[in-house]
Design a protein around this motif. Sequence first.
Motif, PDB file in Angstrom:
ATOM      1  N   SER A 154       0.850  -1.186   0.000  1.00 22.90           N
ATOM      2  CA  SER A 154       0.000   0.000   0.000  1.00 22.90           C
ATOM      3  C   SER A 154       0.892   1.244   0.000  1.00 22.90           C
ATOM      4  CB  SER A 154      -0.980  -0.055   1.175  1.00 22.90           C
ATOM      5  OG  SER A 154      -1.991   0.922   1.034  1.00 22.90           O
TER       6      SER A 154
ATOM      7  N   GLY B 273      -1.383   2.739  -4.147  1.00 25.81           N
ATOM      8  CA  GLY B 273      -2.584   3.451  -4.557  1.00 25.81           C
ATOM      9  C   GLY B 273      -2.395   4.334  -5.767  1.00 25.81           C
TER      10      GLY B 273
ATOM     11  N   HIS C  48      -7.677  -5.716  -0.014  1.00 26.24           N
ATOM     12  CA  HIS C  48      -6.530  -4.876   0.361  1.00 26.24           C
ATOM     13  C   HIS C  48      -6.086  -5.274   1.759  1.00 26.24           C
ATOM     14  CE1 HIS C  48      -3.869  -1.576  -0.407  1.00 26.24           C
ATOM     15  NE2 HIS C  48      -4.190  -0.979   0.720  1.00 26.24           N
TER      16      HIS C  48
ATOM     17  N   VAL D 272      -0.758  -8.009  -5.754  1.00 26.21           N
ATOM     18  CA  VAL D 272      -1.992  -7.350  -5.347  1.00 26.21           C
ATOM     19  C   VAL D 272      -3.083  -8.410  -5.235  1.00 26.21           C
ATOM     20  CG1 VAL D 272      -2.738  -6.842  -7.720  1.00 26.21           C
ATOM     21  CG2 VAL D 272      -3.504  -5.371  -5.839  1.00 26.21           C
TER      22      VAL D 272
ATOM     23  N   ARG E 298      -6.480  -0.857  -7.918  1.00 25.31           N
ATOM     24  CA  ARG E 298      -5.053  -1.128  -7.777  1.00 25.31           C
ATOM     25  C   ARG E 298      -4.521  -2.168  -8.770  1.00 25.31           C
ATOM     26  NH1 ARG E 298      -3.569   1.041  -2.382  1.00 25.31           N
ATOM     27  NH2 ARG E 298      -5.521   1.647  -1.396  1.00 25.31           N
TER      28      ARG E 298
ATOM     29  N   ALA F 116       0.524  -3.450  -4.041  1.00 25.22           N
ATOM     30  CA  ALA F 116      -0.745  -2.712  -4.061  1.00 25.22           C
ATOM     31  C   ALA F 116      -0.634  -1.220  -3.768  1.00 25.22           C
ATOM     32  CB  ALA F 116      -1.715  -3.362  -3.077  1.00 25.22           C
TER      33      ALA F 116
END
Length: 264
Positions: A122, A148, A246, A188, A218, A146
């Motif tokens: 993230s 953003g 996520h 992801v 994503r 993953a």
Amino acid sequence: MRAWRMVVGAGRDTARAVVMTSYDDRFSYSLYVPRVYSTLAVVVHGTDRDVLGYRDAFAGFAEENDCMILAPLFPADVPDPDGYKYLCRGQIRYDEILLGMVDEVAGRYDIATERFLLFGFSGGGHFTHRFLYLHPDRLLAASIGAPGAVTLLDGARPWPAGIADTADCLGHKIDPAAVAAIAVQLVVGEKDLSTDGIATDARHPAWIAGVNDAGVPRPARLHALRESLEHHGAQVRYDLVPEAAHDAPAIFPVVQAFFSDILS
């Protein structure tokens, strides 16, 4: 420079420790030190900043692969909670802070840190691929989880959408061939489809029409990053984790398998 200072230690021979870095005492990091170690892996938190959770989730991997774990904390109040994602905010250079932490570990332990493994999820995925661009010479491999928003390896776009002006704004001219020489994993969850909190528009410096704009999940952003990296010759492993949303712990085993392959 201040001395290396242990804040919390636990377990066998301080196998788990939290340390205030002498590079800048607003920042700290946590270590997992296995019984035997020859390699360093850095695991970078997301916006939730679950540093100890990340460290402990990699403890088994550390013991099985003789790999020390360093989990940095980029706190939310110094001065921008999203600053670390883009490597630089004001006078703070988050990439240099991490390198300072790595140098401290090298000075304390008998471990080679000229090149290390780097993973982030993230917000940490933001950090990881941008760190890769600036410092490919320091990495054994990079696992990008993953993010953003992505920065494409595109010399026609300004930072952080692309890499056109990094020599001016970051002091590094990015070499796509050097980046392409590093093993990369993009990972992801297949159900990581929400765009809440990650949508950007044309006012955002990372905005890329059709890539980082509103409504792009994503996996699609990582696919665009994959195409950009492969265009420059990178060998990219793309892992779409079944049933995962996520959720960092859901992808940890896939990251650890990738790193185990690199080390073997």
